[in-house]
Design a protein around this motif. Sequence first.
Motif, PDB file in Angstrom:
ATOM      1  N   GLY B 183       0.823  -1.216   0.000  1.00 58.71           N
ATOM      2  CA  GLY B 183       0.000   0.000   0.000  1.00 58.71           C
ATOM      3  C   GLY B 183       0.849   1.253   0.000  1.00 58.71           C
ATOM      4  N   MET B 184       0.691   2.048  -1.062  1.00 54.06           N
ATOM      5  CA  MET B 184       1.299   3.383  -1.057  1.00 54.06           C
ATOM      6  C   MET B 184       0.264   4.339  -0.457  1.00 54.06           C
ATOM      7  SD  MET B 184       3.225   3.550  -4.709  1.00 54.06           S
ATOM      8  CE  MET B 184       4.383   2.293  -5.197  1.00 54.06           C
ATOM      9  N   ILE B 185       0.640   5.601  -0.305  1.00 54.77           N
ATOM     10  CA  ILE B 185      -0.277   6.610   0.248  1.00 54.77           C
ATOM     11  C   ILE B 185      -0.231   7.811  -0.694  1.00 54.77           C
ATOM     12  CG2 ILE B 185      -0.782   8.092   2.254  1.00 54.77           C
ATOM     13  CD1 ILE B 185       0.781   6.075   3.974  1.00 54.77           C
ATOM     14  N   ASN B 186      -1.363   8.488  -0.876  1.00 57.97           N
ATOM     15  CA  ASN B 186      -1.333   9.771  -1.604  1.00 57.97           C
ATOM     16  C   ASN B 186      -2.242  10.802  -0.955  1.00 57.97           C
ATOM     17  OD1 ASN B 186      -3.983   9.549  -2.912  1.00 57.97           O
ATOM     18  ND2 ASN B 186      -3.037   7.928  -4.148  1.00 57.97           N
ATOM     19  N   TRP B 188      -1.298  13.284   0.904  1.00 60.03           N
ATOM     20  CA  TRP B 188      -0.774  13.708   2.224  1.00 60.03           C
ATOM     21  C   TRP B 188       0.751  13.671   2.107  1.00 60.03           C
ATOM     22  CZ3 TRP B 188      -0.415   9.408   6.374  1.00 60.03           C
ATOM     23  CH2 TRP B 188       0.299   9.870   7.473  1.00 60.03           C
ATOM     24  N   ALA B 189       1.360  14.852   2.224  1.00 61.27           N
ATOM     25  CA  ALA B 189       2.782  14.981   1.889  1.00 61.27           C
ATOM     26  C   ALA B 189       3.674  13.978   2.642  1.00 61.27           C
ATOM     27  CB  ALA B 189       3.249  16.411   2.139  1.00 61.27           C
ATOM     28  N   ALA B 190       3.587  13.950   3.975  1.00 61.32           N
ATOM     29  CA  ALA B 190       4.471  13.066   4.732  1.00 61.32           C
ATOM     30  C   ALA B 190       4.159  11.596   4.432  1.00 61.32           C
ATOM     31  CB  ALA B 190       4.333  13.333   6.229  1.00 61.32           C
ATOM     32  N   GLY B 191       2.879  11.304   4.240  1.00 57.94           N
ATOM     33  CA  GLY B 191       2.472   9.929   3.953  1.00 57.94           C
ATOM     34  C   GLY B 191       3.019   9.426   2.628  1.00 57.94           C
ATOM     35  N   VAL B 192       3.224  10.344   1.698  1.00 60.73           N
ATOM     36  CA  VAL B 192       3.776   9.969   0.384  1.00 60.73           C
ATOM     37  C   VAL B 192       5.304   9.916   0.460  1.00 60.73           C
ATOM     38  CG1 VAL B 192       3.974  10.661  -2.042  1.00 60.73           C
ATOM     39  CG2 VAL B 192       1.836  11.052  -0.812  1.00 60.73           C
ATOM     40  N   VAL B 193       5.880  10.953   1.057  1.00 62.62           N
ATOM     41  CA  VAL B 193       7.339  11.136   0.972  1.00 62.62           C
ATOM     42  C   VAL B 193       8.111  10.249   1.957  1.00 62.62           C
ATOM     43  CG1 VAL B 193       9.183  12.851   1.259  1.00 62.62           C
ATOM     44  CG2 VAL B 193       7.087  13.467   0.052  1.00 62.62           C
ATOM     45  N   HIS B 194       7.616  10.110   3.187  1.00 58.12           N
ATOM     46  CA  HIS B 194       8.390   9.363   4.189  1.00 58.12           C
ATOM     47  C   HIS B 194       8.609   7.881   3.839  1.00 58.12           C
ATOM     48  CE1 HIS B 194       7.719  12.520   7.606  1.00 58.12           C
ATOM     49  NE2 HIS B 194       8.427  12.980   6.594  1.00 58.12           N
ATOM     50  N   PRO B 195       7.578   7.140   3.390  1.00 54.12           N
ATOM     51  CA  PRO B 195       7.856   5.752   3.006  1.00 54.12           C
ATOM     52  C   PRO B 195       8.853   5.658   1.852  1.00 54.12           C
ATOM     53  CG  PRO B 195       5.509   6.067   3.319  1.00 54.12           C
ATOM     54  CD  PRO B 195       6.130   7.427   3.345  1.00 54.12           C
ATOM     55  N   PHE B 196       8.730   6.573   0.872  1.00 52.91           N
ATOM     56  CA  PHE B 196       9.683   6.593  -0.248  1.00 52.91           C
ATOM     57  C   PHE B 196      11.090   6.867   0.289  1.00 52.91           C
ATOM     58  CE2 PHE B 196      12.151   9.137  -3.232  1.00 52.91           C
ATOM     59  CZ  PHE B 196      12.144   8.337  -4.361  1.00 52.91           C
ATOM     60  N   ALA B 197      11.191   7.858   1.188  1.00 51.23           N
ATOM     61  CA  ALA B 197      12.504   8.223   1.734  1.00 51.23           C
ATOM     62  C   ALA B 197      13.080   7.076   2.559  1.00 51.23           C
ATOM     63  CB  ALA B 197      12.382   9.478   2.585  1.00 51.23           C
ATOM     64  N   ALA B 243      -5.466   9.525   1.261  1.00 48.43           N
ATOM     65  CA  ALA B 243      -5.565   9.951   2.669  1.00 48.43           C
ATOM     66  C   ALA B 243      -6.412  11.219   2.733  1.00 48.43           C
ATOM     67  CB  ALA B 243      -4.175  10.229   3.223  1.00 48.43           C
ATOM     68  N   ASP B 244      -7.024  11.482   3.886  1.00 51.47           N
ATOM     69  CA  ASP B 244      -7.802  12.721   4.033  1.00 51.47           C
ATOM     70  C   ASP B 244      -7.065  13.709   4.947  1.00 51.47           C
ATOM     71  OD1 ASP B 244      -8.205  11.876   6.620  1.00 51.47           O
ATOM     72  OD2 ASP B 244     -10.215  11.084   6.246  1.00 51.47           O
ATOM     73  N   ALA B 245      -7.758  14.806   5.294  1.00 54.55           N
ATOM     74  CA  ALA B 245      -7.105  15.870   6.067  1.00 54.55           C
ATOM     75  C   ALA B 245      -6.698  15.410   7.463  1.00 54.55           C
ATOM     76  CB  ALA B 245      -8.029  17.077   6.169  1.00 54.55           C
ATOM     77  N   ASN B 246      -7.319  14.350   7.964  1.00 49.09           N
ATOM     78  CA  ASN B 246      -6.970  13.844   9.296  1.00 49.09           C
ATOM     79  C   ASN B 246      -5.963  12.712   9.229  1.00 49.09           C
ATOM     80  OD1 ASN B 246      -8.388  15.452  11.131  1.00 49.09           O
ATOM     81  ND2 ASN B 246     -10.290  14.452  10.564  1.00 49.09           N
ATOM     82  N   THR B 247      -5.316  12.559   8.086  1.00 46.89           N
ATOM     83  CA  THR B 247      -4.325  11.499   7.829  1.00 46.89           C
ATOM     84  C   THR B 247      -4.916  10.111   8.092  1.00 46.89           C
ATOM     85  OG1 THR B 247      -3.312  11.608  10.030  1.00 46.89           O
ATOM     86  CG2 THR B 247      -2.379  13.015   8.356  1.00 46.89           C
TER      87      THR B 247
END
Lengths: 296, 430
Positions: B183-186, B188-197, B243-247
């Motif tokens: 599962g990827m995430i979209n 939500w900035a941190a949810g997208v970037v942190h797993p990739f990082a 993801a929504d505004a409440n992550t």
Amino acid sequence: MAKAFRASAGIMLAPAVTLIGVFVLLPMLLTVWLSFQDWSTQTPFSEASFVGLGNFREIFGPTSVGRDFKTALLNTTIYTALSVALILPLSVVFGLLVHQREVAGGTALRTVLFSTYMVPMIAVALVWSKLYSPSEGPFNQLLGLVGIGPQPWLSSPRSALISIVLLNVWQQVGYFTVLAIAGLTQIPGSLYEAATLDGANGREQFRFITLPLLRRTLLFSAVIAIINAVQVFEPVALITQGGPVGSTNVLTYHIRRVGIERAQGGLRSAMAVMLMVSLIVCVSALFAFVNRKDSE
Amino acid sequence: MSLAWISKLTLAAGLVALPATGWAQSVNISYLTHWSPETVALLEAAAKDFSKQNPDVAVTVRAVPFGDLLTTLRSQGGSSDGPTIGGIYDLWLPELARDKLVAPAPDAVAGEVKSAWPAGVVSAASVGGTLYGIPNEIDVYALNYNKELFKEAGIGAPPKTWAEFKDAAAKLTDKDKGQQGFGMINSWAAGVVHPFASLLVSNSGNLVKDGKPVLDSSQAGETFALYEDLIKSGASNPAMATADANTTGPFLDNFVSGKTGMIIMANWWESALKAGMGDKFANIATAPIPVGPSGDKPHSISYSWMTVVNAKAGEAEQKAAWEFLAWLNSPKSGKNGASAMSDILMSMGILPSRNSDIEAHKDKLGSEFLSGYVSVLADARPFPVVLGGQEFSESLQQTLEALQYGQVSAKDAQANAQADATSILERAAK
């Protein structure tokens, strides 16, 4: 005599003109001035430095700033065009339905239609985000009953913006229906009686009487619908946060992100100026079009 | 002097002193957070305990969704009436400090923090050597997987390398059941970037090195290609990743309902998993991030949160705020030598960062779920905290989402990400 009249008119107009000047014109002029400055929203205006057209070059440039702005501008245009294209015809159809006195339940239908407009957007957004849920959402369950597979709705860049448009249409159509009914009541019944005597059928009466005489109402509705659509913010902020892939990132939401989250006041002002100019051009073109039709 | 005159003078003096006395005895401070109502209730209870010992200070707590936290801090933090205390993500600190929205910690607080917290966490709460906040939580990313789905797919152990990871993702994917392997995430900035990082650092790569983006490295190229492979093979479905505004939102729903086999997430979502899964939470296990072809050992990304004080708040409010925060984060305020703050964090499954708190919560940190996170903490790399970091993160989010939805190739995504990051960080540094 004329001098005294002008003086008293000036005195009477002064309070309103002053209020408009302070609360409308001044912020607009300030925004225009700031659009030519490099300025952080967290610092005093005195720290702004003149950058000429630099901010405008950047928002139309090839970097991520420009790309995001152009996407937001395009999204806002699509959202506005789709909203107006759906709301206006639907409001006329519903208006005609409700306006027919012989139709039973007309008042109830009018109440139901207008009630959607009274529901706060926060409630609408929360309910619709659940309706659109890809796994447990009622929309996909209903589609499943007629053999249509689950749709991604808000989860796909192809359908997310359209899903937000549908939400907007659902909420706003009642208000515009009321405007359409107000326009329909202004059309004299004698015109329809004369047309019936002349053998015109319902379709012809609609085309040659109703639609032309509703033109002013529809112009007003179109202007209000455009302004409302351009200002869309809540459903994006509450449901999609501009995603996925920026497909619902509309200008008001993007300007808030740039101006407040990133404190880039100059860029934000340049974007706001472009939004204002686009709106003025669009509404003026609409008025010019209708006026031309009138003179024809 | 007659008795009447004495009475009048006493009354007058009393009236003059009354407002000043009242002001001196009552200091109202407010605390802005993004926590859920249940966690806010715990913070309010702690604030009540503090007010019992300090009757002149009243603390009110206000919560906003995560998506509105920075905006609220920026729009209201510039005034003395804004929130006195704010809980912030370390990535926001450099810009908030540059814009003078947050106050430097007093010497006593700074001394305490430097001696009681790990140096890396202290540095994330500092700008130019000046400490601005009291660190509280530390979050680290790890691979979460569903043991039941692994068993059904015949996978014996969590993947250790990217090859095993891709293989497991393929085996776990079942389109007929609407099940995805990873599962990827979209949205939500941190949810997208942190797993990739996390995958990037586990492949010996970096997002930023010496203040400059290094997304043009071969390690980054391999990470973009991994994402492209997972999408193209159908092992990851972006339509299940929103993801929504409440992550929260579909990405979480799909994992808790057993439609996602593996996901890379931070420890803080333990409470969300427990709430969504109930007894089935026992099916979830944690493992280190799989190692890429250029990597040496598992690494992941960490980041921290801290509480800061509004620089525009009045002197009395700032003083009361620092006193409250020092108490809240001290071993005196919680149970069994833990701080009240760490008790609140642990209720959500969030790792505290104060050395004494880690010791005090040793038993709970040894739980099956959290121990997996604690074990990867030592080799975690802090997410780069630089000026323009939030914009950089949002820009990389857009690029990764475009890759998720097949709008760009891995090669183009890498080139775009590097070009955007260079221009953003250069502009921010000016």
